[in-house]
Design a protein around this motif. Structure first.
Motif, PDB file in Angstrom:
ATOM      1  N   VAL A  35      62.761  45.340  25.736  1.00 15.75           N
ATOM      2  CA  VAL A  35      62.434  44.278  24.775  1.00 15.75           C
ATOM      3  C   VAL A  35      60.957  43.898  24.869  1.00 15.75           C
ATOM      4  O   VAL A  35      60.265  43.761  23.849  1.00 15.75           O
ATOM      5  CB  VAL A  35      63.332  43.040  25.011  1.00 15.75           C
ATOM      6  CG1 VAL A  35      62.970  41.937  24.029  1.00 15.75           C
ATOM      7  CG2 VAL A  35      64.798  43.408  24.856  1.00 15.75           C
ATOM      8  N   VAL A  36      60.451  43.745  26.106  1.00 10.40           N
ATOM      9  CA  VAL A  36      59.032  43.429  26.266  1.00 10.40           C
ATOM     10  C   VAL A  36      58.170  44.531  25.649  1.00 10.40           C
ATOM     11  O   VAL A  36      57.158  44.257  24.995  1.00 10.40           O
ATOM     12  CB  VAL A  36      58.679  43.218  27.762  1.00 10.40           C
ATOM     13  CG1 VAL A  36      57.178  43.153  27.969  1.00 10.40           C
ATOM     14  CG2 VAL A  36      59.340  41.955  28.284  1.00 10.40           C
ATOM     15  N   LEU A  85      65.089  44.080  29.863  1.00 10.44           N
ATOM     16  CA  LEU A  85      63.873  43.274  29.772  1.00 10.44           C
ATOM     17  C   LEU A  85      62.667  44.157  29.454  1.00 10.44           C
ATOM     18  O   LEU A  85      61.842  43.826  28.585  1.00 10.44           O
ATOM     19  CB  LEU A  85      63.657  42.532  31.106  1.00 10.44           C
ATOM     20  CG  LEU A  85      62.414  41.647  31.213  1.00 10.44           C
ATOM     21  CD1 LEU A  85      62.413  40.561  30.152  1.00 10.44           C
ATOM     22  CD2 LEU A  85      62.312  41.010  32.592  1.00 10.44           C
ATOM     23  N   LEU A 123      47.091  38.809  28.231  1.00 12.50           N
ATOM     24  CA  LEU A 123      48.424  39.179  27.754  1.00 12.50           C
ATOM     25  C   LEU A 123      48.914  40.430  28.468  1.00 12.50           C
ATOM     26  O   LEU A 123      50.073  40.511  28.885  1.00 12.50           O
ATOM     27  CB  LEU A 123      48.402  39.418  26.237  1.00 12.50           C
ATOM     28  CG  LEU A 123      49.726  39.929  25.666  1.00 12.50           C
ATOM     29  CD1 LEU A 123      50.823  38.893  25.836  1.00 12.50           C
ATOM     30  CD2 LEU A 123      49.599  40.326  24.207  1.00 12.50           C
ATOM     31  N   ALA A 156      57.973  40.206  38.355  1.00 13.89           N
ATOM     32  CA  ALA A 156      58.240  38.921  38.994  1.00 13.89           C
ATOM     33  C   ALA A 156      59.716  38.539  38.906  1.00 13.89           C
ATOM     34  O   ALA A 156      60.257  37.911  39.810  1.00 13.89           O
ATOM     35  CB  ALA A 156      57.377  37.827  38.346  1.00 13.89           C
ATOM     36  N   PHE A 157      60.366  38.923  37.812  1.00 13.79           N
ATOM     37  CA  PHE A 157      61.753  38.509  37.614  1.00 13.79           C
ATOM     38  C   PHE A 157      62.757  39.545  38.120  1.00 13.79           C
ATOM     39  O   PHE A 157      63.956  39.258  38.184  1.00 13.79           O
ATOM     40  CB  PHE A 157      62.011  38.209  36.131  1.00 13.79           C
ATOM     41  CG  PHE A 157      61.475  36.870  35.687  1.00 13.79           C
ATOM     42  CD1 PHE A 157      60.113  36.683  35.482  1.00 13.79           C
ATOM     43  CD2 PHE A 157      62.322  35.790  35.482  1.00 13.79           C
ATOM     44  CE1 PHE A 157      59.607  35.461  35.088  1.00 13.79           C
ATOM     45  CE2 PHE A 157      61.827  34.552  35.083  1.00 13.79           C
ATOM     46  CZ  PHE A 157      60.467  34.394  34.874  1.00 13.79           C
ATOM     47  N   ALA A 213      52.801  43.350  18.948  1.00 11.40           N
ATOM     48  CA  ALA A 213      51.592  42.550  19.164  1.00 11.40           C
ATOM     49  C   ALA A 213      50.339  43.409  19.039  1.00 11.40           C
ATOM     50  O   ALA A 213      49.329  42.976  18.464  1.00 11.40           O
ATOM     51  CB  ALA A 213      51.628  41.885  20.545  1.00 11.40           C
ATOM     52  N   TYR A 214      50.407  44.656  19.542  1.00  9.39           N
ATOM     53  CA  TYR A 214      49.235  45.538  19.456  1.00  9.39           C
ATOM     54  C   TYR A 214      48.954  45.947  18.013  1.00  9.39           C
ATOM     55  O   TYR A 214      47.790  45.966  17.573  1.00  9.39           O
ATOM     56  CB  TYR A 214      49.419  46.771  20.340  1.00  9.39           C
ATOM     57  CG  TYR A 214      48.184  47.633  20.391  1.00  9.39           C
ATOM     58  CD1 TYR A 214      47.060  47.220  21.095  1.00  9.39           C
ATOM     59  CD2 TYR A 214      48.121  48.844  19.704  1.00  9.39           C
ATOM     60  CE1 TYR A 214      45.908  47.980  21.124  1.00  9.39           C
ATOM     61  CE2 TYR A 214      46.970  49.612  19.727  1.00  9.39           C
ATOM     62  CZ  TYR A 214      45.861  49.176  20.445  1.00  9.39           C
ATOM     63  OH  TYR A 214      44.720  49.927  20.461  1.00  9.39           O
ATOM     64  N   ILE A 244      58.034  44.145  21.920  1.00 10.07           N
ATOM     65  CA  ILE A 244      57.177  43.004  21.559  1.00 10.07           C
ATOM     66  C   ILE A 244      55.704  43.363  21.705  1.00 10.07           C
ATOM     67  O   ILE A 244      54.876  43.046  20.848  1.00 10.07           O
ATOM     68  CB  ILE A 244      57.525  41.781  22.442  1.00 10.07           C
ATOM     69  CG1 ILE A 244      58.937  41.290  22.121  1.00 10.07           C
ATOM     70  CG2 ILE A 244      56.515  40.661  22.253  1.00 10.07           C
ATOM     71  CD1 ILE A 244      59.461  40.260  23.104  1.00 10.07           C
ATOM     72  N   PHE A 287      53.267  41.732  34.478  1.00  9.43           N
ATOM     73  CA  PHE A 287      53.601  40.932  35.660  1.00  9.43           C
ATOM     74  C   PHE A 287      55.016  40.341  35.562  1.00  9.43           C
ATOM     75  O   PHE A 287      55.748  40.311  36.564  1.00  9.43           O
ATOM     76  CB  PHE A 287      52.553  39.813  35.799  1.00  9.43           C
ATOM     77  CG  PHE A 287      52.865  38.775  36.823  1.00  9.43           C
ATOM     78  CD1 PHE A 287      52.854  39.083  38.175  1.00  9.43           C
ATOM     79  CD2 PHE A 287      53.169  37.474  36.444  1.00  9.43           C
ATOM     80  CE1 PHE A 287      53.132  38.113  39.122  1.00  9.43           C
ATOM     81  CE2 PHE A 287      53.451  36.501  37.378  1.00  9.43           C
ATOM     82  CZ  PHE A 287      53.438  36.830  38.721  1.00  9.43           C
ATOM     83  N   ILE A 288      55.404  39.888  34.371  1.00 19.22           N
ATOM     84  CA  ILE A 288      56.699  39.210  34.205  1.00 19.22           C
ATOM     85  C   ILE A 288      57.884  40.078  34.659  1.00 19.22           C
ATOM     86  O   ILE A 288      58.715  39.621  35.463  1.00 19.22           O
ATOM     87  CB  ILE A 288      56.888  38.739  32.740  1.00 19.22           C
ATOM     88  CG1 ILE A 288      55.841  37.684  32.369  1.00 19.22           C
ATOM     89  CG2 ILE A 288      58.304  38.208  32.499  1.00 19.22           C
ATOM     90  CD1 ILE A 288      56.087  36.316  32.933  1.00 19.22           C
ATOM     91  N   ILE A 336      49.970  39.510  31.948  1.00 17.71           N
ATOM     92  CA  ILE A 336      51.218  38.738  31.906  1.00 17.71           C
ATOM     93  C   ILE A 336      52.404  39.653  31.608  1.00 17.71           C
ATOM     94  O   ILE A 336      53.445  39.579  32.281  1.00 17.71           O
ATOM     95  CB  ILE A 336      51.113  37.625  30.829  1.00 17.71           C
ATOM     96  CG1 ILE A 336      50.113  36.553  31.265  1.00 17.71           C
ATOM     97  CG2 ILE A 336      52.478  37.004  30.543  1.00 17.71           C
ATOM     98  CD1 ILE A 336      49.736  35.571  30.163  1.00 17.71           C
ATOM     99  N   GLU A 342      69.669  44.919  33.668  1.00 20.05           N
ATOM    100  CA  GLU A 342      68.946  43.816  33.035  1.00 20.05           C
ATOM    101  C   GLU A 342      67.442  44.064  33.057  1.00 20.05           C
ATOM    102  O   GLU A 342      66.733  43.740  32.102  1.00 20.05           O
ATOM    103  CB  GLU A 342      69.272  42.495  33.751  1.00 20.05           C
ATOM    104  CG  GLU A 342      70.686  41.979  33.469  1.00 20.05           C
ATOM    105  CD  GLU A 342      71.073  40.782  34.339  1.00 20.05           C
ATOM    106  OE1 GLU A 342      71.991  40.040  33.961  1.00 20.05           O
ATOM    107  OE2 GLU A 342      70.447  40.614  35.408  1.00 20.05           O
TER     108      GLU A 342
END
Lengths: 350, 350, 350
Positions: free
Chosen positions: C164-165, C161, C138, C148-149, C172-173, C168, C144-145, C141, C157
């Motif tokens: 927001v990431v 991103l 995770l 990559a984008f 999650a942690y 999240i 990396f996302i 990822i 933007e």
């Protein structure tokens, strides 16, 4: 009686293949040369498989497999040194790639498939599987890093990086041998299963193993010689010939021995030959070639092409995934072969 | 009594949704259309979940899950064929991507989370987990290779590579069915747990499964129709709509059935639906679409965009990592959903 | 007697290092400053290791390891906030990278190697290993996302991103802590092994843990101060200094504690410190820094350089592969260290 016939076939076809190689090009066509050399390789590979099995009888599956892999790679090492002397670095790297993926996908795939068609499920030491998986990752990482960083480096810095990484990999490989053959030998072997007697005595088995390996070395080179004419005729690329055609032939030793072991339900030995051989190429042979190239004036770097790295990475991931549970079935052999064929087609078209 | 109410709701909402689709656009707004279609889908999906469970009662968790996945994908296949006929290859690929990651991340994530909130730990056949993991890798590799090699190929060569890879994948998938349903069926199933009686007879269960799938197919298409107006209104990209919005709705069959199974502690069936469905899309539906496209004059290639490949690769790696130990907990559902949401946001912004 | 000598060394070297830092630059050379600060760090790290062990005695290996990791990262968080205030985003990201790979490769590698040289095989909770592996994926990822984008996004933007990431990931942690410390606490702990008495009382252990962490924080910063002169003198790049030199020193807390635990056969605590710390940095500290940067007017994005992502990805894959079977041997420590050294050389040359 049966053994007698085999010996005659072995000696005869091998001699004929040699004669054709050194004298025959003038009076017979390349197709006939190819067929003769291929028959010789089949006999020699069968001999090598027998010798490996006999050595494994005395030394255990792992050591037998390791010796097979090592002798098999010794031939490749020698051929590669000649190529490096001529500065043919790209051919050497293509054949290193071919040896790695050929062992991880084709040799392992055929062994697992053919073994799995005879036995419902074949198991081997799960700890060895775990270590092999980590070593495969190391191999991918070590070959990937120089290529990934090379665009920010001068060519001198790339050479330096390649040399230092090569030294580190050789140390890591030697430590792996120390670990797996000395300190944790017992944890990584399969339980010995005795099936009847060995065909030969201990000393004779080792001698035959060495003799067979030498014969495979010569036989492969003669066969490779006939392939050259083929590939020119059909317009095949150097990359495809180096990474697939030569590798398939050059791994004849591993093929025959690994499949024979798998069919005798000694999948542990087959894995050791296939995975062990590709790890040896990635972590020992390739780095050693970098160091040896320094002796010839121009140093080879460890920068593989993107396609070669994709092939090695893909092969390592699928082989790791399939071997990590310490059990194999026929369908897992299919998966390995499917990946090999897909890669082969892609390399053929490029 | 309760069942009677459900039947009325199912038939009523489904009929209304159909009427709205074929006649209603003129006199009611797109939001009302959307709400009606969404209610219909919820009823239909509930019906499908019940039918799947009933079939699984007779045929076992794996076969029930496989039938659910297959019928669910049949609808997608039909819709895709119409898109291919119109040459909308990009939309087809986006929806293939969406089906793969939607199943691997959203369907699986919700099932694992909601199942895990009821049961501390849910276990399923660990051998199936291992094979699923290897197949996921194969799917990633097979979709990655054409894209990786395409820049060195002519467009004709890319088509040839795509067609050959497609044929190989279909053979590999059929061999997988042969392996998992015939030769090694017993190794890959979960122990059957009987919970009371099935609601319907064997024949009726299968009939209802087919009927429900057809209804889901129609209902999804009607709902997708209302989504179009939405996405134009909010300026959503074709990629986002195809890979996320349509996929979420189009996987309604898998969603409802998988979650219902997980809540009944049949996580094995949920996994089979979610992972099995995405593997079927990657290894069978997508290649089949390539072959079918040849009938319509212009062949679709297997070259996915970088973003689609990232999404598929990321989904496969996290799903493999989470499923490989044969046990799931609620937090692993959170992990899958987190990755799905992160991907969704990235696709939304692109 | 022995403890007395240690206390004197600890207080003396720490005080001297502080004096040198705040007043000493004028009259002694940077090499002497470096040696003094390094000796102080060794004493302080030893103190911290003792305190961690004592806390672990009362709270269990996992909680002890978690507290060590958290206090260790607190210092890093504080330093990073100052850097962000000055807009030095690249330095912050390099040091985040360094903290992640330093813990996953160097701290874990040394612990596994030194622990494995004393004990043939060390085992820890295999379920925790599985979850750690998925969390590592995770982390890779999530970092990396955005990278990559980003080439298809405007810089606004990309910031959105990243924010927001980050939100999240923090959720999650926190859910992970809830899962691993509350709902599934018992599944993820190692059996407690009592070895004699703890050196200090419960309250004193916690106090010493906090005190030692503060001292490590100061000591590290003083040592980092002396490194600056070094790196200028030897022409080292900011990336190398940030991702390797500073990280090695800044992880002194984790180093000492993890190695001490491994040498006492508490490899579970060592893993928790090393892997737990790097996961905390990737999933909590880095996202938190993004959010905190919003308070200072200019928002930091989560876009790491290609080289940083390669380092993090490579580290996560090899650490996952080695830890996933819940057992470690000395050679696995070698593998981790080899990858660290190879990365270090590549970063040094870039």
């Amino acid at each position: 009686m049966k053994r007698h016939g085999f010996t005659i076939g072995l000696v005869g076809s091998f001699a004929l293949s040699g004669i054709v190689h050194y004298a025959g090009a003038a009076f017979i066509g390349s197709t006939v040369q190819f067929i003769i050399s291929a028959i010789a390789i089949i006999f020699v590979a069968g001999f090598l498989g027998k010798a490996t099995e006999s050595v494994a009888h005395y030394a255990g599956e792992r050591v037998g497999g390791f010796l097979n892999a090592t002798f098999g790679n010794a031939a490749e090492l020698i051929i590669s040194i000649f190529l490096i002397k001529d500065g043919l670095f790209d051919v050497v790297k293509a054949s290193i790639t071919g040896a790695i993926i050929g062992n991880m996908l084709l040799v392992l795939g055929l062994s697992v498939l053919l073994g799995g068609m005879k036995y419902r499920e074949q198991t081997f030491n799960v700890k060895l599987a775990g270590h092999n998986g980590s070593l495969m990752l190391l191999a991918v990482i070590a070959l990937f890093i120089p290529a990934a960083f090379t665009r920010s480096l001068t060519s001198n810095e790339t050479i330096n990086l390649s040399v230092v990484v090569s030294l580190i990999l050789i140390v890591a490989y030697l430590l792996w041998l120390f670990f797996s053959m000395v300190t944790h030998k017992d944890d990584l072997t399969d339980p010995v299963v005795e099936h009847g007697e060995a065909p030969w005595s201990k000393g004779r088995s080792v001698f035959y193993l060495i003799l067979a390996t030498v014969m495979v070395g010569f036989g492969s080179e003669w066969l490779v010689g006939t392939l050259d004419a083929f590939s020119h005729q059909f317009g095949l690329s150097e990359l495809f010939v180096g990474a697939f055609l030569i590798a398939i032939v050059g791994n004849a030793a591993e093929h025959s021995a690994a499949i024979i072991m798998a069919r005798k339900n000694k999948i542990g030995a087959a894995i050791e030959i296939a995975i062990g051989s590709s790890l040896q190429v990635a972590l020992f042979v390739a780095p050693l070639l970098v160091l040896l190239s320094m002796l010839f004036g121009k140093t080879m770097d460890l920068v593989f092409t993107t396609y070669e790295l994709i092939a090695i990475g893909v092969a390592a991931f699928i082989a790791k995934s399939i071997s990590q549970d310490g059990a194999t079935t026929w369908y897992e052999g299919v998966l390995l072969l499917v990946v090999y064929v897909v890669l082969g087609i892609a390399f053929y078209l490029v």
